[in-house]
Design an enzyme around this catalytic site. Structure first.
Site, PDB file in Angstrom:
ATOM      1  N   HIS A   1       0.845  -1.203   0.000  1.00 60.21           N
ATOM      2  CA  HIS A   1       0.000   0.000   0.000  1.00 60.21           C
ATOM      3  C   HIS A   1       0.879   1.251   0.000  1.00 60.21           C
ATOM      4  CE1 HIS A   1      -3.180  -2.661   2.096  1.00 60.21           C
ATOM      5  NE2 HIS A   1      -3.608  -2.435   0.873  1.00 60.21           N
TER       6      HIS A   1
ATOM      7  N   LYS B   1     -17.275  -7.491   6.819  1.00 58.04           N
ATOM      8  CA  LYS B   1     -16.347  -8.376   7.525  1.00 58.04           C
ATOM      9  C   LYS B   1     -15.839  -7.714   8.810  1.00 58.04           C
ATOM     10  CE  LYS B   1     -13.195  -7.039   3.879  1.00 58.04           C
ATOM     11  NZ  LYS B   1     -12.408  -7.306   2.753  1.00 58.04           N
TER      12      LYS B   1
ATOM     13  N   ARG C   1      -1.597  -6.294  -8.637  1.00 54.98           N
ATOM     14  CA  ARG C   1      -0.371  -7.039  -8.323  1.00 54.98           C
ATOM     15  C   ARG C   1      -0.131  -8.143  -9.337  1.00 54.98           C
ATOM     16  NH1 ARG C   1      -2.764  -8.156  -2.532  1.00 54.98           N
ATOM     17  NH2 ARG C   1      -4.449  -8.458  -4.012  1.00 54.98           N
TER      18      ARG C   1
ATOM     19  N   SER D   1      -3.044  -7.840   2.662  1.00 51.90           N
ATOM     20  CA  SER D   1      -3.390  -7.647   4.076  1.00 51.90           C
ATOM     21  C   SER D   1      -3.857  -8.967   4.681  1.00 51.90           C
ATOM     22  CB  SER D   1      -4.509  -6.613   4.209  1.00 51.90           C
ATOM     23  OG  SER D   1      -4.066  -5.366   3.769  1.00 51.90           O
TER      24      SER D   1
HETATM   25  O1  PNS Z   1      -9.268  -3.031   0.037  1.00 50.23           O
HETATM   26  P1  PNS Z   1     -10.418  -3.493  -0.793  1.00 50.23           P
HETATM   27  O2  PNS Z   1     -11.319  -4.388   0.031  1.00 50.23           O
HETATM   28  O3  PNS Z   1      -9.988  -4.149  -2.061  1.00 50.23           O
HETATM   29  O4  PNS Z   1     -11.269  -2.181  -1.214  1.00 50.23           O
HETATM   30  C1  PNS Z   1     -12.502  -2.288  -1.869  1.00 50.23           C
HETATM   31  C2  PNS Z   1     -13.202  -0.924  -1.989  1.00 50.23           C
HETATM   32  C3  PNS Z   1     -13.253  -0.217  -0.649  1.00 50.23           C
HETATM   33  C4  PNS Z   1     -12.418  -0.067  -2.954  1.00 50.23           C
HETATM   34  C5  PNS Z   1     -14.627  -1.184  -2.548  1.00 50.23           C
HETATM   35  O5  PNS Z   1     -15.243  -2.166  -1.789  1.00 50.23           O
HETATM   36  C6  PNS Z   1     -15.499   0.064  -2.558  1.00 50.23           C
HETATM   37  O6  PNS Z   1     -15.262   0.980  -3.322  1.00 50.23           O
HETATM   38  N1  PNS Z   1     -16.520   0.101  -1.671  1.00 50.23           N
HETATM   39  C7  PNS Z   1     -17.414   1.239  -1.546  1.00 50.23           C
HETATM   40  C8  PNS Z   1     -18.833   0.914  -2.010  1.00 50.23           C
HETATM   41  C9  PNS Z   1     -18.965   1.069  -3.523  1.00 50.23           C
HETATM   42  O7  PNS Z   1     -18.747   2.113  -4.087  1.00 50.23           O
HETATM   43  N2  PNS Z   1     -19.326  -0.060  -4.170  1.00 50.23           N
HETATM   44  C10 PNS Z   1     -19.484  -0.133  -5.618  1.00 50.23           C
HETATM   45  C11 PNS Z   1     -18.176  -0.574  -6.255  1.00 50.23           C
HETATM   46  S1  PNS Z   1     -18.306  -0.760  -7.981  1.00 50.23           S
END
Ligand code: PNS
Length: 162
Positions: free
Chosen positions: A18, A42, A91, A129
């Site tokens: 990150h 979660k 990645r 993570s």
């Molecule tokens: O670290 P992660 O779990 O890969 O992050 C995922 C994240 C936070 C980027 C994604 O879950 C997100 O944007 N959530 C916010 C809700 C949202 O906008 N959902 C529609 C996505 S297309």
């Protein structure tokens, strides 16, 4: 116009991968906002406050980086912050399908917002993570995988001190 990019995620915990991406993104945008998603389904290992504190400490050397939290749709948050883009890391090819789906859905929801993909250094291409949590919980060493303040927090948490 200030070019602002949002780097969203769970960051539970933040890793050296990150940090690598934050440093790369901060070089090409005027402002980079690390945005931690609130109210995830979660059960996280670290609270939002703990993740904010760790991210702030590990990015202290980056003057154009800030840390925030968000709820609801990422596109709404990004537009509200005046951002032009969202940063995501890729990645390996296994990340691609999920990231493509999310980027295209975000574009459908908000066509003005771009998704910028960056690759972390090769040394972090296997880092996540989830693996860091698992290794630390099973007593393995996470030195070199996470910044020092995160390693300290992980050890304290798993030794029951926080
Ligand atoms: O670290 P992660 O779990 O890969 O992050 C995922 C994240 C936070 C980027 C994604 O879950 C997100 O944007 N959530 C916010 C809700 C949202 O906008 N959902 C529609 C996505 S297309």
């Amino acid at each position: 116009m200030k070019r602002i990019i949002i780097y969203p995620g769970s960051f539970d915990p933040p890793t050296n991968g990150h940090l690598d991406l934050i440093e790369r993104g901060a070089k090409i945008f005027d402002e980079l906002v690390v945005a931690i998603l609130l109210n995830e389904e979660k059960q996280p290992l670290f609270s939002i406050e703990e993740r904010c504190a760790m991210l702030r400490e590990m990015t202290r050397h980056c003057p154009n980086v800030s840390v925030d939290t968000f709820d609801g749709l990422l596109v709404d948050y990004a537009v509200g912050r005046g951002a032009q883009a969202v940063l995501r890391g890729i990645r390996a090819i296994s990340d691609y399908e999920y990231e493509l789906q999310m980027a295209l859905m975000n574009r459908k929801l908000e066509p003005r917002l771009e998704t910028v993909f960056m690759m972390p250094a090769l040394a972090y291409s296997y880092l996540s993570s989830r693996l860091v949590r698992e290794i630390a919980q099973l007593g393995g060493a996470v030195t070199g995988l996470v910044p020092e303040p995160v390693e300290k927090q992980l050890l304290e948490k798993l030794n029951g001190k926080t």
